[in-house]
Design an enzyme around this catalytic site. Sequence first.
Site, short mmCIF file in Angstrom:
data_model
loop_
_atom_site.label_atom_id
_atom_site.label_comp_id
_atom_site.label_asym_id
_atom_site.label_seq_id
_atom_site.Cartn_x
_atom_site.Cartn_y
_atom_site.Cartn_z
N GLY A 172 0.81 -1.21 0.00
CA GLY A 172 0.00 0.00 0.00
C GLY A 172 0.84 1.26 0.00
CG ASP A 211 -2.73 -0.11 8.17
OD1 ASP A 211 -2.12 -0.61 7.21
OD2 ASP A 211 -2.91 -0.71 9.26
NE ARG A 262 0.61 -15.07 -5.12
CZ ARG A 262 1.54 -15.65 -5.86
NH1 ARG A 262 1.45 -16.94 -6.16
NH2 ARG A 262 2.57 -14.96 -6.30
CG HIS A 275 -1.35 -13.57 -8.43
ND1 HIS A 275 -0.24 -13.31 -9.19
CD2 HIS A 275 -1.07 -13.08 -7.19
CE1 HIS A 275 0.66 -12.70 -8.44
NE2 HIS A 275 0.19 -12.56 -7.23
P1 NAI Z 1 1.65 -5.86 5.00
O1 NAI Z 1 1.48 -6.80 6.14
O2 NAI Z 1 2.91 -5.11 4.86
O3 NAI Z 1 0.47 -4.78 5.03
C1 NAI Z 1 -0.86 -5.10 5.23
C2 NAI Z 1 -1.49 -3.95 6.00
O4 NAI Z 1 -2.91 -4.15 6.06
C3 NAI Z 1 -1.01 -3.83 7.45
O5 NAI Z 1 -0.44 -2.54 7.65
C4 NAI Z 1 -2.28 -4.04 8.27
O6 NAI Z 1 -2.32 -3.25 9.46
C5 NAI Z 1 -3.34 -3.61 7.28
N1 NAI Z 1 -4.69 -4.09 7.59
C6 NAI Z 1 -5.09 -5.31 8.01
N2 NAI Z 1 -6.41 -5.35 8.19
C7 NAI Z 1 -6.88 -4.12 7.85
C8 NAI Z 1 -8.18 -3.54 7.81
N3 NAI Z 1 -9.26 -4.24 8.14
N4 NAI Z 1 -8.28 -2.25 7.43
C9 NAI Z 1 -7.19 -1.54 7.10
N5 NAI Z 1 -5.94 -2.04 7.10
C10 NAI Z 1 -5.79 -3.31 7.48
O7 NAI Z 1 1.36 -6.71 3.69
P2 NAI Z 1 1.77 -6.33 2.17
O8 NAI Z 1 3.11 -6.89 1.89
O9 NAI Z 1 1.52 -4.90 1.96
O10 NAI Z 1 0.72 -7.20 1.36
C11 NAI Z 1 -0.66 -6.85 1.37
C12 NAI Z 1 -1.49 -7.89 0.64
O11 NAI Z 1 -1.20 -7.84 -0.75
C13 NAI Z 1 -1.22 -9.34 1.08
O12 NAI Z 1 -2.43 -10.08 1.12
C14 NAI Z 1 -0.34 -9.86 -0.03
O13 NAI Z 1 -0.38 -11.27 -0.13
C15 NAI Z 1 -0.95 -9.16 -1.23
N6 NAI Z 1 -0.11 -9.11 -2.41
C16 NAI Z 1 -0.73 -9.28 -3.62
C17 NAI Z 1 -0.03 -9.22 -4.79
C18 NAI Z 1 -0.75 -9.39 -6.09
O14 NAI Z 1 -0.11 -9.61 -7.11
N7 NAI Z 1 -2.05 -9.29 -6.14
C19 NAI Z 1 1.44 -9.00 -4.79
C20 NAI Z 1 1.97 -8.76 -3.48
C21 NAI Z 1 1.22 -8.82 -2.33
#
Ligand code: NAI
Length: 307
Positions: A12, A32, A87, A174
């Site tokens: 994000g 967040d 995933r 994916h």
């Molecule tokens: P991260 O753990 O660094 O960040 C996730 C954030 O979401 C945290 O700051 C957390 O506090 C917040 N969060 C959790 N529940 C929440 C809610 N209800 N409301 C607001 N914020 C909330 O994880 P990262 O690395 O940023 O990954 C995020 C997601 O993206 C993961 O599910 C990951 O698997 C996915 N992802 C998808 C990709 C794609 O190609 N579609 C590629 C890379 C990651």
Amino acid sequence: GRVTVVGAGNVGMIAAMRLAESDVIDEVVLVDIAGQRAAGIALDIAHASPLLGFATRVRGVNTLAEAGPSDYVVITAGKARTPGMSRTDLVDTNAAIVGALAADAALISPDAVLLIVTNPLDEMTEHAWRTSGFPTSRVIGMAGVLDSSRFRALTASRAGVHPREVSAVALGSHGAEMVMPLSQATVSGRPVTEALSGAQVDALVDRARNSGAEVVGLLKSGSAFFTPGLAAARMVLSMIDETGEVQAATVAPHGEYGIDAGYVGLPVRLGRRGLDEIVEVPLTDAERRELRTAADRIAERVSALSA
Ligand code: NAI
């Protein structure tokens, strides 16, 4: 206009940074639930505005209600993989988070386009569509832009050409059922299968498909975020700027490629209001079969989720 990025985690924050830096959006809001994290990241990004030359306002809050009505809502909230996890292992935790957020987004921003990033991507995109009540054209998933970029980067390096010289579009799911139609992949305008040997190309496709796990394995904590965040921002900017470029996105086909249910990665044109058009590129019969298999597998996983 306003773009809201939910989840001020690794993905994000990079997406928000890139969106702010583009200087074509009035306000970027990070949301967040974790304490003051979004406010901190937003302030840090805003401090770069003189260096990068942007006037976009950047704000960080805890809820979508505080963010206010938005034109685009990018959902990156949820858990990311740790080594050894697939995933799909994230599905229950993230479905609860994404479902609640999509329902909230629909109330607060009834005209928004939702761009889903949270994994498992295919399932989360369909889940967000169901819980939002939005038309499928306004709920889109990000995966193919990332997977295509990975393949292009790896292929350019292998072939010794500039990354811009490689074009390719990653479709399907994916994950394990990522489909890389080699009939559409070129290096300096020549078919990739002429530029490199069959074994080389197969190895590149496999490595691209497993790049997420490769990065997770190197990082030990957390998963890839630079290219994922940039890919999500790129999709939003392509809608705002109406570039009309053909890109891969996770969308709901209505008969295109012989698929008429569920979400799957396909070549599309996006517009200001979300999906404009699914583009039918001339795939081989084998590639079309692979795509339909990917769509079937996604549908099986989605029905397990709603059971
Ligand atoms: P991260 O753990 O660094 O960040 C996730 C954030 O979401 C945290 O700051 C957390 O506090 C917040 N969060 C959790 N529940 C929440 C809610 N209800 N409301 C607001 N914020 C909330 O994880 P990262 O690395 O940023 O990954 C995020 C997601 O993206 C993961 O599910 C990951 O698997 C996915 N992802 C998808 C990709 C794609 O190609 N579609 C590629 C890379 C990651």
